[in-house]
Structure formats: structure tokens, C-alpha cells
Write an enzyme that holds these catalytic residues in place. Structure first.
Site, PDB file in Angstrom:
ATOM      1  N   CYS A   2      23.933  -4.693 -25.198  1.00 40.24           N
ATOM      2  CA  CYS A   2      23.927  -4.259 -26.433  1.00 40.24           C
ATOM      3  C   CYS A   2      23.903  -5.510 -27.710  1.00 40.24           C
ATOM      4  CB  CYS A   2      25.257  -3.407 -26.920  1.00 40.24           C
ATOM      5  SG  CYS A   2      26.083  -2.555 -25.515  1.00 40.24           S
ATOM      6  N   ARG A  27      16.507  -5.563 -26.397  1.00 35.13           N
ATOM      7  CA  ARG A  27      17.362  -5.373 -25.333  1.00 35.13           C
ATOM      8  C   ARG A  27      17.511  -4.026 -24.916  1.00 35.13           C
ATOM      9  NH1 ARG A  27      21.861  -9.244 -25.207  1.00 35.13           N
ATOM     10  NH2 ARG A  27      21.222 -11.240 -26.110  1.00 35.13           N
ATOM     11  N   TRP A  74      24.058   0.343 -25.926  1.00 32.08           N
ATOM     12  CA  TRP A  74      23.653   0.800 -24.676  1.00 32.08           C
ATOM     13  C   TRP A  74      24.537   1.577 -23.928  1.00 32.08           C
ATOM     14  CZ3 TRP A  74      24.337   0.114 -19.366  1.00 32.08           C
ATOM     15  CH2 TRP A  74      23.231   0.731 -18.484  1.00 32.08           C
ATOM     16  N   ASN A 104      30.409  -5.462 -27.203  1.00 31.50           N
ATOM     17  CA  ASN A 104      29.675  -5.577 -26.034  1.00 31.50           C
ATOM     18  C   ASN A 104      30.476  -6.009 -24.662  1.00 31.50           C
ATOM     19  OD1 ASN A 104      27.412  -5.324 -27.703  1.00 31.50           O
ATOM     20  ND2 ASN A 104      26.403  -7.562 -27.518  1.00 31.50           N
ATOM     21  N   GLY A 105      30.052  -5.111 -23.930  1.00 34.44           N
ATOM     22  CA  GLY A 105      30.898  -5.273 -22.367  1.00 34.44           C
ATOM     23  C   GLY A 105      31.676  -4.098 -22.036  1.00 34.44           C
ATOM     24  N   GLU A 483       8.383  -5.607  -6.115  1.00 35.07           N
ATOM     25  CA  GLU A 483       8.280  -5.862  -7.610  1.00 35.07           C
ATOM     26  C   GLU A 483       7.244  -4.850  -8.262  1.00 35.07           C
ATOM     27  OE1 GLU A 483       8.470  -7.578 -11.486  1.00 35.07           O
ATOM     28  OE2 GLU A 483      10.105  -7.128  -9.901  1.00 35.07           O
ATOM     29  N   LYS A 487       8.191  -2.186 -11.077  1.00 35.99           N
ATOM     30  CA  LYS A 487       7.661  -2.008 -12.462  1.00 35.99           C
ATOM     31  C   LYS A 487       6.938  -0.455 -12.564  1.00 35.99           C
ATOM     32  CE  LYS A 487       8.184  -5.939 -14.041  1.00 35.99           C
ATOM     33  NZ  LYS A 487       9.460  -5.655 -13.421  1.00 35.99           N
ATOM     34  N   GLU A 490       9.992   1.529 -13.283  1.00 41.04           N
ATOM     35  CA  GLU A 490      10.866   1.315 -14.615  1.00 41.04           C
ATOM     36  C   GLU A 490      10.277   1.976 -15.665  1.00 41.04           C
ATOM     37  OE1 GLU A 490      12.784  -3.049 -14.836  1.00 41.04           O
ATOM     38  OE2 GLU A 490      10.572  -2.899 -14.119  1.00 41.04           O
ATOM     39  N   HIS A 506       8.212   3.355  11.356  1.00 43.25           N
ATOM     40  CA  HIS A 506       9.737   3.630  11.527  1.00 43.25           C
ATOM     41  C   HIS A 506      10.192   4.509  10.634  1.00 43.25           C
ATOM     42  CE1 HIS A 506       9.719   0.460  14.901  1.00 43.25           C
ATOM     43  NE2 HIS A 506       9.054  -0.241  13.986  1.00 43.25           N
ATOM     44  N   LYS A 605      17.426  -4.700 -21.579  1.00 43.49           N
ATOM     45  CA  LYS A 605      16.648  -5.958 -21.433  1.00 43.49           C
ATOM     46  C   LYS A 605      17.782  -6.884 -20.665  1.00 43.49           C
ATOM     47  CE  LYS A 605      13.261  -9.026 -21.146  1.00 43.49           C
ATOM     48  NZ  LYS A 605      12.585  -8.746 -20.025  1.00 43.49           N
TER      49      LYS A 605
END
Length: 610
Positions: A2, A27, A74, A104-105, A483, A487, A490, A506, A605
Site C-alpha cells: 500500500c 504499487r 491493497w 501498511n502491513g 517467467e 507474464k 499476470e 510425464h 508492485k
């Protein structure tokens, strides 16, 4: 995750608070709010819309004040809703709100504190852990806000950065931090709090970084800090130049697109002035530390974790040192076997990633004291916590999905690989010259890959209608496949998974149909023929292959096999180049699907909560 902004100033601070929130939008957040002391009491505006809508409401309500706090949230505890948005008030039982607080937290003992405060008569209006702190400060308040915050923080378990002010003390804001970043900004016009120095760009460049356990008292005439033991603490004031121009979108459609195309510059800046491979690239104590290690432990999360997985291939093959790569959020919760002759490497864009910081501290508690961070923020907690550091030069990264931070991390990790190889006599002077030449050519090579964008856009039109995708890679390109899948999921919300190509038979081969695109990374390396066999396994079962192939792989387009040719093969540095088209594919697919590319749903972020 946040954003916090707070201020005590000589003039109306509402524009500063709102501009700070705007700068912190990158963020990620799902609600926002502001509270000020009007001179006669507290006034608050909250919204589940964007900061622009909050700004319009603030103007409509004619909110003004010399003292105030603001926040982007957030959601962790409680759904995104106005009642859960910050700032939170307390003291309503006294007739009017007395305490305003942002946080925040995560407070781990909020349930116990909630029951205690409910028994004392407090009524909770939200589902958040934050409201517990506001009521606790009010409950402990006896005429001095600073003392009440000190007493309250001693009761809190978990991570927090808070900013709080009181109706009874109109020119005072108190802040505190534990495990979540909080900085102080100082100027002749006022004093400020923020979760990120970027929030104060254009207001002040005089920044003080608080330490864990600090409580800070902001008034017009002074800034006073005490440590966790209540002793007065001197925290140095740094001049921090935040280049706000990097946060301007310019001609690009989204920040993510801008940042993808900034990668030649970012990699070039990261390599700037590096004329030779030397331990001193990582700090004055690096030679002694690297001389005393026999293995490497890499701790990271998300995209940074994939950078670490790539580095394992490099370090083990070139430097001959065993490497273990751990997901930071898992590492400290399992019983591991520590070795004091280990170099602990943390990787983080922000340098404030809560899980990685906690894993670092856990590793040190086990006696592993040789620590190095690869980080994009020189003033971050990660840099302060580690013995050694390499600062990447990606610049401000606004898009939630990391792009240029990842490629600069890989560049830094390759420099670390070469350094460790040199110290073990595995890198001759001739080889060093060749490696440096290849590194210096990287920006040009990346620019050549970016020129493939029109071809990738055509693929994105096909991908946009899909709901699932498989990514394949082998060897050091397997982490790049991971990665690429990250992406895509996301920002386009297409379900994507990545596998080593040899693992197809497999299990994952059962998923392959003509509705399942299979994206394949095909460099011209020693595993190419094995990869071709894996591709045939897909093709034989009607799967659609989309292949990023080096020019000399002799993989041609045909029915069911679509090929985009990379400009050149780049040896050990090939993973960096193959990252670029996967970023572009995810970006343009998301654009076609119409998602919020820079602020994907449910994501933030800077992940500063566990």
C-alpha cells in the site's frame, strides 16, 4: 504494497497528499482515502475508485488542512469497500473522531486485540486489522499522541508502517515502522511521511530512512525519532534525487510497454563504467567474502526467483560452485541445513519485499553472514541489511509486471557469475575480454529483438481468444519459460504454465490439443535436438506450436508450427534476449483482451506484506 503519505506543513497539504498518492499508484491498490485536521476537527474522504476520482471528491467537499494523512490500500483483511478503506477513525464514542490512522502491513494478533477493545466498548466498522490499531491508540491516549503510539506498537505483532494524527493535537503526525518501509521528508515548508521517497518527489529531496522499531514525531519545528527501546535516535538525512521524468508515460500506451522498450538503456546503464571483472563491483568487502564461500544460496520471490533459477545454471557451469535457489516465503518455514561458508544472495526490485527480507534475516540467524543483494533501489532496507550490494540501474518501474528490473537482475547475476569464476581461476584474461565484449553488445542485441514487435502482435491476436497456454524451455531457458508464463497470466489473465520440455511426456502432454497454444523457446544450444523431439511430441498430437527460434536452428514454419526468428544466438546470455519476446507477447495479448495492463487485478508492485 500500500501507499502512505502524511504531512505537517505551513500551507494546505491536500495537494501534496494527493500528488503523493498519484505517484504511488503504480504499487497497485483497490481503494484510497485522505484525512485532514481542518482546524476544528477531522475530515475524511474515501473511495474504491482511482486517485483521480478521490481528487474530484476532495475538491467537491472543499477539503483543506495543514495536517493530514493519505493512503492507497491493497486489500488483505476485508474486501475492497469504502468501510475498509483507510484512513480509519477512532474515538467516535467521545462524540467526534479523535484518532485518524493509516497502515501498511499485517497485524498478526489483531483478533486478540479486537476482543479486548470490544470489551472496552469500541465498535468496529470495518473488517480490517488496521482499525484495531486506531482504536488501540485511542484507548491508550492520555493527552500525548507520541506516547500513545509508542505504547500501542509494543502491543502489535506482525509488520506495520503507520501514520497517525489526533484531533486534540492539530500540528502533529506520528509514524512508526516494523518490517514495512517508512521514510521522513524534511523541508522548510513542513515535514512529511511516506512509504516511498517517490511520493515526495517535487516536495522535498531531503529524506530520512527509519529503522525497524522506530517511532517518529513530526511537528512543524522538529522531527524527533526514538528507537525500539525508547532512546533518542539520530537518523541521517540523505539528499535523494527522484527522477520523476521516468514516471511519465510519453508516447507509449502503457508503462509496461515503455519499460519493455527501456531495456537497452537499463541494461546499458547497469553495465556502465564496468571495464573489468572484479569483486569490488559488489562492494569493498566482496573479495574477502567471496574468498570464504563454498556455495551460494539465492532467496527471492516471483520474477526475481526466476532470475535466481537462471543464475544457478550460470554459476554452477562457469564458476563451479553449487547453488541452491529458494522461494523466500518458503525458506524460513522449513528446517534447512545451514553452512557458514555460504554466500546468501537476495534479489528484489524494490528492496522492501517482506518475504525476502524475512528469509534474509532467517539465514543470518542460522550463522550465514556473507550476504549480497541484487536490488534496484540503493536506499532500500535490503541494501542496508546486506554486507554487499549490486545496484541495478533499471530506473523507476511503474508497471506491476516486472520487465526491465528482470533483465537488469539477470545482467547483474551474470557479472556475479564471472566474478566468482575469475576468483576460482576459471576465467582467463582472454575469456574476460570476450565476456565483457558480449555484455557491452547486449543493449544492441536487445534493441534488435524489440524490432520483432510487429510479428509478435500478430501472434497476440490469436492468443487473445485462448484461456490456457503451455510454455516450454530446456536448460537455462526453462526459468525464462516460467517467467514468460508468469507474464501472460499476470496481465492477460490467461492460465499459463511452464515446464522443462522433457517433462511433457510425464504428464502435461495430456493437456495438448489444438486449443492449447504451446510457446517454445528454441535457442541454438546443446539441447536443441532434444527440444526438437519434444516439439514433435506436441505436433503429433495436434498441438499448435509457437516457437521463438534462433536463426540457425533450422526450425521452419509449417502447418501447426509458427516460428519467429531471433536476430542472433547469444550463448550463455541467450536467456536475457529470449525474455524480451515473451514480455511483448504477454503485453500485446493483454492489450487485445482489454485488461488493465499496468495495474492487473489483485496484484501490487511492491509486496511488503507476508
Amino acid at each position: 504494497m500500500c501507499g502512505i503519505v502524511g504531512a505537517v506543513a505551513q500551507n494546505n497539504i491536500v495537494p501534496v497528499l494527493l500528488e503523493g498518492l498519484k505517484r504511488l499508484e503504480y504499487r497497485g491498490y483497490d481503494s484510497c482515502g485522505i484525512a485532514v485536521h481542518t482546524g476544528t476537527g477531522l475530515q475524511r474522504v474515501r473511495s474504491t475508485e482511482r486517485v483521480a476520482q478521490l481528487t474530484a471528491q476532495v475538491a467537491q467537499d472543499q477539503v483543506q488542512g495543514l495536517t493530514g494523512i493519505a493512503h492507497t490500500r491493497w486489500a488483505t483483511h476485508g474486501v475492497p469497500a469504502t468501510r475498509n478503506a483507510h484512513p480509519h477513525f477512532s474515538g467516535l464514542s467521545h462524540g467526534n473522531a479523535r484518532i485518524a490512522l493509516v497502515h501498511n502491513g499485517i497485524i498478526e494478533n489483531h483478533d486478540v486485540l479486537r476482543l479486548e477493545l470490544q470489551a472496552a466498548g469500541y465498535i468496529f466498522e470495518s473488517q480490517t486489522d488496521t482499525e484495531v490499531i486506531a482504536h488501540l491508540v485511542d484507548h491508550l491516549y492520555d493527552g500525548d499522541l507520541f506516547t500513545a503510539v509508542q505504547q500501542a506498537t509494543r502491543r502489535l505483532m506482525g509488520a506495520y508502517a503507520i501514520a497517525v494524527f489526533c484531533a486534540d493535537e492539530p500540528h502533529r503526525v506520528v509514524g512508526a515502522r516494523q518490517g514495512s518501509p517508512l521514510v521522513v521528508g524534511c523541508s522548510s515548508q513542513g515535514n512529511y511521511l511516506a512509504s516511498d521517497a517517490l511520493a515526495l518527489a517535487g516536495t522535498t529531496d531531503q529524506i530520512m530512512y527509519l529503522e525497524d522499531g522506530d517511532v517518529v514525531d513530526l511537528q512543524l519545528s522538529r522531527v524527533w525519532v526514538v528507537d525500539r527501546d525508547g532512546h533518542s535516535a539520530e537518523r541521517a538525512v540523505h539528499t535523494v534525487y527522484v527522477h520523476t521524468g521516468e514516471a511519465e508515460l510519453g508516447p507509449y500506451r502503457h508503462y509496461m510497454q515503455k519499460e519493455i522498450f527501456e531495456q537497452p538503456r537499463a541494461v546499458g546503464d547497469t553495465l556502465q563504467n564496468i571495464e573489468s571483472i572484479t569483486p569490488e563491483l559488489f562492494g569493498d568487502k566482496a573479495y574477502a567474502a567471496f574468498s570464504e564461500i563454498d556455495r551460494v544460496l539465492i532467496l527471492a520471490c516471483g520474477t526475481s526467483y526466476y532470475a535466481g533459477l537462471t543464475a544457478r545454471y550460470w554459476i554452477e557451469s562457469l564458476a563451479g560452485i553449487p547453488v541452491n535457489v529458494e522461494i523466500a516465503s518458503e525458506y524460513r518455514y522449513r528446517t534447512s541445513v545451514p553452512d557458514p561458508r555460504t554466500l546468501v544472495v537476495t534479489i528484489s526490485q524494490s528492496g522492501e519485499t517482506a518475504d525476502t527480507l524475512a528469509a534474509l534475516k532467517h539465514a543470518r540467524s542460522l550463522g550465514m553472514n556473507h550476504t549480497l543483494t541484487i536490488c534496484n533501489v540503493a536506499t532500500s532496507a535490503m541494501v542496508r541489511e546486506c554486507e554487499l550490494a549490486f545496484i541495478t540501474r533499471a530506473g523507476v518501474e511503474i508497471g506491476v509486471a516486472s520487465t526491465k528490473a528482470f533483465t537488469t537482475q539477470l545482467t547483474a547475476l551474470y557479472l556475479l557469475t564471472l566474478t566468482l569464476a575469475q576468483m576460482r581461476g576459471r576465467l582467463t584474461e582472454t575469456q574476460e575480454e570476450q565476456e565483457l565484449k558480449a555484455l557491452r553488445h547486449l543493449p544492441v542485441a536487445i534493441a534488435a529483438v524489440l524490432a520483432l514487435e510487429p510479428q509478435i502482435m500478430a501472434w497476440a491476436d490469436r492468443f487473445a481468444s485462448k484461456e490456457n497456454a503451455l510454455f516450454l524451455g530446456r536448460g537455462m531457458h526453462y526459468p525464462i519459460a516460467l517467467e514468460g508464463a508468469l507474464k501472460l497470466k499476470e496481465i492477460s489473465y490467461i492460465h499459463a504454465e511452464a515446464y522443462p520440455a522433457g517433462e511433457l511426456k510425464h504428464g502435461p502432454l495430456a493437456l495438448v490439443t489444438d486449443a492449447m497454444p504451446v510457446i517454445t523457446i528454441a535457442p541454438h544450444d546443446e539441447l536443441l535436438e532434444k527440444l526438437k523431439s519434444n516439439m514433435q511430441e506436441v505436433h503429433a498430437r495436434g498441438g499448435e506450436l509457437y516457437v521463438f527460434a534462433d536463426a540457425d536452428t533450422q526450425i521452419g514454419s509449417s502447418e501447426g508450427i509458427h516460428v519467429i526468428r531471433m536476430p542472433e544466438h547469444y550463448g550463455k546470455l541467450s536467456p536475457i534476449l529470449h525474455t524480451i519476446p515473451l514480455q511483448l507477447l504477454a503485453y500485446h495479448t493483454a492489450c487485445v483482451r482489454g485488461t488493465d495492463v499496468d495495474k492487473p487485478r489483485n496484484l501490487a508492485k511492491s509486496v511488503t506484506v507476508e
